[in-house]
Scaffold this active site. Structure first.
Site, PDB file in Angstrom:
ATOM      1  N   SER B 127       0.839  -1.202   0.000  1.00 28.16           N
ATOM      2  CA  SER B 127       0.000   0.000   0.000  1.00 28.16           C
ATOM      3  C   SER B 127       0.868   1.244   0.000  1.00 28.16           C
ATOM      4  O   SER B 127       1.996   1.233   0.512  1.00 28.16           O
ATOM      5  CB  SER B 127      -0.857  -0.015   1.269  1.00 28.16           C
ATOM      6  OG  SER B 127      -1.381   1.266   1.547  1.00 28.16           O
ATOM      7  N   TYR B 151      -0.368   0.098  10.322  1.00 25.19           N
ATOM      8  CA  TYR B 151      -0.686  -0.627   9.082  1.00 25.19           C
ATOM      9  C   TYR B 151       0.432  -0.450   8.057  1.00 25.19           C
ATOM     10  O   TYR B 151       0.935  -1.416   7.471  1.00 25.19           O
ATOM     11  CB  TYR B 151      -2.013  -0.098   8.526  1.00 25.19           C
ATOM     12  CG  TYR B 151      -2.399  -0.644   7.177  1.00 25.19           C
ATOM     13  CD1 TYR B 151      -2.995  -1.894   7.049  1.00 25.19           C
ATOM     14  CD2 TYR B 151      -2.191   0.099   6.015  1.00 25.19           C
ATOM     15  CE1 TYR B 151      -3.368  -2.385   5.809  1.00 25.19           C
ATOM     16  CE2 TYR B 151      -2.561  -0.393   4.765  1.00 25.19           C
ATOM     17  CZ  TYR B 151      -3.147  -1.631   4.670  1.00 25.19           C
ATOM     18  OH  TYR B 151      -3.513  -2.117   3.441  1.00 25.19           O
ATOM     19  N   LYS B 155       2.963  -3.313   6.511  1.00 25.87           N
ATOM     20  CA  LYS B 155       3.107  -3.540   5.065  1.00 25.87           C
ATOM     21  C   LYS B 155       4.576  -3.364   4.647  1.00 25.87           C
ATOM     22  O   LYS B 155       5.096  -4.130   3.833  1.00 25.87           O
ATOM     23  CB  LYS B 155       2.210  -2.589   4.275  1.00 25.87           C
ATOM     24  CG  LYS B 155       0.728  -2.954   4.337  1.00 25.87           C
ATOM     25  CD  LYS B 155       0.467  -4.294   3.654  1.00 25.87           C
ATOM     26  CE  LYS B 155      -1.012  -4.651   3.594  1.00 25.87           C
ATOM     27  NZ  LYS B 155      -1.225  -6.028   3.090  1.00 25.87           N
TER      28      LYS B 155
END
Lengths: 327, 327
Positions: B127, B151, B155
């Site tokens: 992402s 997050y 990632k």
């Protein structure tokens, strides 16, 4: 103040502990307790006035990090790691010690903070091994971490965790990407980077050393003395100045093997230089070609980190610190 | 060929599975088996001719990854993740699913390969959340990952592991950093990024939508159709062309909210535009200000990845794929 050194039996861990022992006011508050942790029994400097405790344990083992953190140190230096060659040769051990050990330490701090408020300062040792070729001429503070070894991968992951745990206020962390340490004291070892130190250290004591690469090979260096300076400075710095990017490439000296040898000649004479035996090794030359050669460390510079600016200075630091000032 | 989709019940997982179902020759060899995994029962498209198996499990649970990998799929799409907001709200769950789940999957592949040779292709979903402000005007392929969320941290760690496991030949991995998906189908949700889709999707069906930021806000988009195109292309590409840097920022469309609205006006008329209600929300404006606005994705472009080049195209993709071509 209670200071914890993890990896206290290693070369830098021992030097850092000696520095702490020689100045109990190093971090403002008086250092009244020092805890030294390593997988082998760490030495306790004789001149240490603080209450010292040594612990022989492996952070990646069940409960080990919790045991250490239950002591609630105010300042933590995390230097423990499996080195590059071993982490490459032993996949499981490298990930277990370098990644899991670090994460378990961070988690132990978080868990302690959930029991009662706790937010120590944490100084994490990273490495220029987080970078992988191709590089720009100088690696800047915005350049991506794209490691080419498992060791570099584990250090880059440690940096990311350090930033996230710090952002969440779980500890106040700073990561230091150390240059290649030169002159590394001790005996010649089989590390691919060993020759950078060997070709200075051995001739300074009248011994022969082997140079496996061309004189034009350029690399990035700092002395053990500069590295200890980075740790001390990191422990004193106002970390709010870092913002969310918590790891910094440390300043260093970009120099060629030829420049190393020229400095050796200036300081120890042509006789010392003649002790360097050229034995080209294509395998080592290939490994070294993938390493960074120069950095633009303006963030670290602006925050007051300082390293040597020439190889003469770096050699003199070794003569002062390891050879009692005599060659 | 046996294809495994992890996260098959999610929006992109379902669309990817439908695409696989509609073309059994998608990856050269005939797809004869499809395994669909998610924490809720994934739907099986009616038109799927391959033998389908669904598994309801959480990769981060003991043995789950081993159970899936024991089936020895040739091609693995790993789309499963706890989304940004939830990973921020629930520290443990985010790290468990997004980091440990991914690592357990990678480890299960390594363990299977130790039993008998096995080197599947693995497509990992990353992402643009791996990037954190401050940014250059356009984020290039060499820009550092400095996430500002847990997050994004998880990632970025997944990307590092993917590169190291691929470098060691344990699988043949590629990571795709997806732009913000727009127009995201379904109902409006509370994600901070939701309005980018809401202000198009709702007016296209005659419903009102709320716009919480200025028209000048710029962001980085690709349609669900483009995202599925990335997955298919990644599964077909000669990954030796990637070299050691295994994750790519995917191409996308850099556009302002004003450009979104202008495209809506061209396609659906002024009446649709009037359904957008401006309700400035400083909290959302502040979050969005920290997001990337534009990328230079020359690596992905040169490898043949393609996205929309204007918002008209992106809206038309939504009308074709979600509204049966009618507004």
């Amino acid at each position: 103040m209670h200071v914890l050194v993890i990896g206290a039996a290693g070369m830098l861990g021992r030097k850092l502990t000696e520095r702490i022992a020689s100045d109990s006011g190093l971090f403002g508050d008086d250092i009244d307790r020092v805890t030294l942790v390593d997988v082998i029994e760490p030495p306790v400097p004789a001149e240490l006035s603080a209450v010292a405790r040594t612990m022989t344990l492996d952070l990646s083992e069940d409960g080990a990090a919790d045991t250490v953190i239950a002591l609630r140190p105010d300042l933590i230096f995390h230097l423990a790691a499996i080195v590059s060659g071993e982490a490459e040769a032993d996949f499981d051990k490298g990930y277990r010690v370098n990644l899991d050990g670090t994460r378990l330490l961070f988690e132990a701090i978080r868990a302690e903070g959930l029991r009662q408020p706790y937010r120590p300062r944490l100084v994490f040792t990273s490495s220029i091994a987080v970078f992988g070729a191709p590089f720009p001429d100088r690696i800047g503070d915005d350049f991506l971490a794209a490691p080419l070894t498992s060791y570099g991968t584990q250090k880059a992951i440690g940096e990311l965790l350090l930033a996230d745990y710090s952002r969440r206020g779980l500890f106040d962390g700073i990561g230091l990407r150390l240059p290649t340490i030169c002159i590394r004291p001790g005996k010649p070892n089989k590390a691919a980077s060993g020759f950078f130190s060997n070709i200075l250290r051995e001739p300074l004591i009248g011994e022969e050393a082997v140079l496996p690469v061309e004189d034009s090979v350029r690399h990035w260096f700092a002395s053990p003395r500069a590295a200890i300076g980075f740790f001390i400075h990191a422990a004193r710095l106002d970390l709010a100045r870092l913002g969310p990017r918590r790891t910094l490439s440390m300043p260093g000296l970009s120099a060629t093997v030829g420049e190393e040898i020229a400095a050796l000649g200036r300081i120890a004479g042509a006789k010392a230089v003649r002790l360097i035996r050229r034995e080209p090794d294509p395998a080592i030359a290939k490994i070294v070609a993938g390493w960074p050669a120069d950095f633009d460390t303006r963030r670290a510079n602006s925050l007051g980190f300082r390293a040597e600016t020439g190889f003469d200075e770096l050699i003199r630091a070794h003569i002062d610190d390891e050879l009692d000032g005599r060659i």
